[in-house]
Design an enzyme around this catalytic site. Structure first.
Site, PDB file in Angstrom:
ATOM      1  N   CYS A  18      -9.662  19.229 -44.307  1.00  0.00           N
ATOM      2  CA  CYS A  18      -8.428  18.529 -43.948  1.00  0.00           C
ATOM      3  C   CYS A  18      -7.712  19.195 -42.781  1.00  0.00           C
ATOM      4  O   CYS A  18      -6.627  18.789 -42.401  1.00  0.00           O
ATOM      5  CB  CYS A  18      -7.482  18.428 -45.145  1.00  0.00           C
ATOM      6  N   HIS A  25       2.257  23.497 -35.871  1.00  0.00           N
ATOM      7  CA  HIS A  25       2.838  22.375 -36.600  1.00  0.00           C
ATOM      8  C   HIS A  25       3.437  21.308 -35.710  1.00  0.00           C
ATOM      9  O   HIS A  25       3.488  20.146 -36.085  1.00  0.00           O
ATOM     10  CB  HIS A  25       3.801  22.874 -37.675  1.00  0.00           C
TER      11      HIS A  25
HETATM   12  C1  PEP Z   1      -4.806  23.940 -42.529  1.00  0.00           C
HETATM   13  O1  PEP Z   1      -4.369  25.098 -42.578  1.00  0.00           O
HETATM   14  O2  PEP Z   1      -5.855  23.620 -41.934  1.00  0.00           O
HETATM   15  C2  PEP Z   1      -4.076  22.847 -43.192  1.00  0.00           C
HETATM   16  C3  PEP Z   1      -4.594  21.659 -43.284  1.00  0.00           C
HETATM   17  O3  PEP Z   1      -2.813  23.104 -43.639  1.00  0.00           O
HETATM   18  P1  PEP Z   1      -1.538  23.212 -42.665  1.00  0.00           P
HETATM   19  O4  PEP Z   1      -1.965  22.749 -41.299  1.00  0.00           O
HETATM   20  O5  PEP Z   1      -0.476  22.364 -43.234  1.00  0.00           O
HETATM   21  O6  PEP Z   1      -1.230  24.661 -42.722  1.00  0.00           O
END
Ligand code: PEP
Ligand code: MG
Length: 547
Positions: A475, A180
């Site tokens: 995404c 993150h």
């Molecule tokens: C993912 O897991 O690829 C996603 C887009 O969600 P996050 O990165 O917020 O977990």
């Protein structure tokens, strides 16, 4: 003398600035062995005076606690214990920590009010060691000066609160491209090098040159190295025409955002809309759940940025590395990434998601934006069906599921019997397919989106979408890589959502290839024996060589 550290390219851009180190007590004990007994004794005096000052400005119980802390830190027995341990050969920071530990055990044994004060000693330890070593221990530094933030890792709650006008770049010892810290840094447009061993050994205030494209850090760069600093890439806006392959196959380009400020940046960079609104990032600091009205306001602010576009709102993806304080579980989980997170939080009761869906519906009723919702961490068709029916009951027409769990990819066709679209989150899909924590730098090879097994899961999901005549988007961060974007289009993905800094290059790469070429590149990547081989062969064959 200048020296180079090598990590993982977390967020693009290159910049130089003074380092501000955010360290924990154990970081300081381990890494600042040069801190002397004199340094710690001086720090004890400084911290004592600072606590007195704070106690005078506070009132009530807070003032009492601060005064008590000031007394504790000045207790001659503490200093005596530290000195004795130091004479036995321990470093001064380690000796101070040991003395604090002895105090902590003694207080805890007393129980009652004094026992509760044992926790205050943690804070004293942090304050004294930070003062002695020159590092900052606050979650975020208070400095107003532009600086490069250096930390072992940053909690999502810390990263989200960063001010891009102040934080020039981020360097962390831990983390990977999809952790993150990287995801949020890219959203904010802050260059970052993550998974960078040796970062915490950078001395506070030293000048560091951070290259978030290459994943390198130069400490104390020479004037020549500074002159060669790649010009900070001016973010090219996406051409006004919509993204399509050379032969006209449309590919929707959207942005991943965590609120209206990022949505505005995305719109300025040419995003057609938002493919992933990470709603949990709006509430990481909240001790109490946001009200329906607050939620409505925040969602509306994002919708209004794209009055004729599309916004896909992901319901709260709380848990694991993004805990929401107001959703604390009773029982701690041994494996939070495999625990009650995302849509699974519905087991706590229907109110959480029903309120959120109602707020999204209410905001959506005020605009012409095409609003869709999707649930994170869906593993089965039943879960997808439950979410879709709750969303529709709230008055939201377009309801989908994220595909982040391999089981969901394998059964994508059955999920699509209930939902209008699927959106592949490659960050978590990699984590769960390879059993590799997405925050662990040491596992970045397994988390590489070019892993052919990950592409197999994407291929299956996209094929299910084509068979059902429903949209499958991506995404996860994989969509930000222009070469990977070609492969995704070749696999049947027609909607890509990414950090907005990547929109221009993905647009350009897709426009230089026709669909058949994308399909050929996809076949090469899927057929490769390794991530490296796949990336290399696609790079060699593609008509695009930019970053
Ligand atoms: C993912 O897991 O690829 C996603 C887009 O969600 P996050 O990165 O917020 O977990
Ligand atoms: Mg995810």
């Amino acid at each position: 003398m200048s020296r180079q550290l090598t990590g993982i390219a977390g967020s693009p851009g290159a910049v130089a600035g003074p380092a501000v180190i955010i360290a924990s007590s154990s970081d300081i004990r381990d890494l600042h062995k040069t801190v002397t007994l004199d340094d710690v004794e001086l720090a004890i005096t400084t911290v004592g005076s600072e606590l007195d000052r704070l106690a005078h400005t506070a009132t009530g119980e807070a003032a009492d606690i601060l005064s008590a802390q000031a007394m504790m830190v000045r207790d001659p027995a503490l200093a005596a214990s530290m000195r004795a341990t130091c004479q036995g050969g321990e470093s001064a920071p380690a000796a101070f920590s040991q003395a604090i530990n002895e105090f902590r055990s003694a207080l805890a044994a007393l129980g009652g009010y004094l026992g509760e004060r044992a926790a205050d000693l943690d804070d004293l330890e942090r304050r004294v060691l930070a003062t002695a070593s020159g590092a900052q221990l606050d979650a975020l530094p208070k400095t107003e000066q532009p600086h490069v933030l250096v930390a072992r890792d940053l909690a999502p709650a810390d990263t989200v609160g960063l001010d891009p006008g102040n934080v020039l770049a981020i360097i962390t010892e831990q983390g990977g491209r999809t952790s993150h810290t990287s995801v949020v840094a890219r959203g904010l447009g802050i260059p970052a090098v993550v998974g960078c061993p040796g970062a915490l050994e950078i001395a506070p205030d030293s000048l560091v040159l951070v290259d978030g494209d290459e994943g390198t850090v130069v400490v104390d760069p020479t004037p020549q190295q500074l002159r060669s600093l790649p010009a900070i890439r001016s973010e090219a806006t996406v051409p006004s025409e919509r993204c399509a392959t050379k032969d006209g196959e449309r590919v929707e380009l959207l942005a991943n955002v965590s609120g209206s400020a990022e949505a505005e940046r995305a719109a300025a960079l040419g995003a057609e809309g938002v493919g992933l609104l990470r709603t949990e990032l709006l509430y990481l600091h909240r001790q109490v759940a946001p009200t329906l009205e607050e939620q409505e306001r925040e969602y509306l602010a994002v919708f209004e940025v794209f009055p004729t576009g599309k916004v896909v709102v992901r319901t709260l993806d709380a848990g694991a590395d993004k805990p929401l304080p107001f959703l604390a579980h009773d029982a701690p989980e041994a494996n939070p990434a495999l625990g009650i997170r995302g849509w699974r939080l519905d087991v706590l009761g229907p109110k959480l998601f029903d309120d959120q869906l109602a707020a999204i519906a209410a905001a959506s009723a005020k605009v012409n934006t095409r609003v869709a919702v999707m649930a994170p961490m869906v593993a089965t068709a039943e879960e997808a069906a439950a979410f879709a029916s709750r969303a529709r009951a709230a008055g939201i027409e377009a309801a989908g599921s994220m595909v982040e769990v391999p089981a969901a990819a394998l059964r994508a066709g059955q999920l699509l019997e209930h939902c209008d679209f699927l959106c592949i989150g490659t960050n978590d899909l990699s984590q769960y397919a390879f059993a590799a924590d997405r925050g662990l730098a040491a596992l970045s090879g397994l988390l590489d989106p070019w892993q052919p097994a990950l592409l197999d899961l994407i291929r299956l999901t996209a094929a299910a979408g084509e068979a059902a005549g429903k949209l499958v988007s991506v995404c996860g961060e994989a969509a930000s890589d222009p070469l990977m974007a070609l492969v995704l289009v070749g696999l049947g993905v027609r909607s890509l959502s990414m950090s907005s800094g990547s929109l221009a290059s993905v647009h350009e790469a897709i426009g230089r290839h026709d669909l058949e070429q994308c399909r050929d590149l996809a076949a090469l990547a899927v057929g490769a024996r390794s991530a490296e081989a796949g990336r290399a062969v696609v790079k060699a064959k593609a008509h695009w060589s930019g970053k």
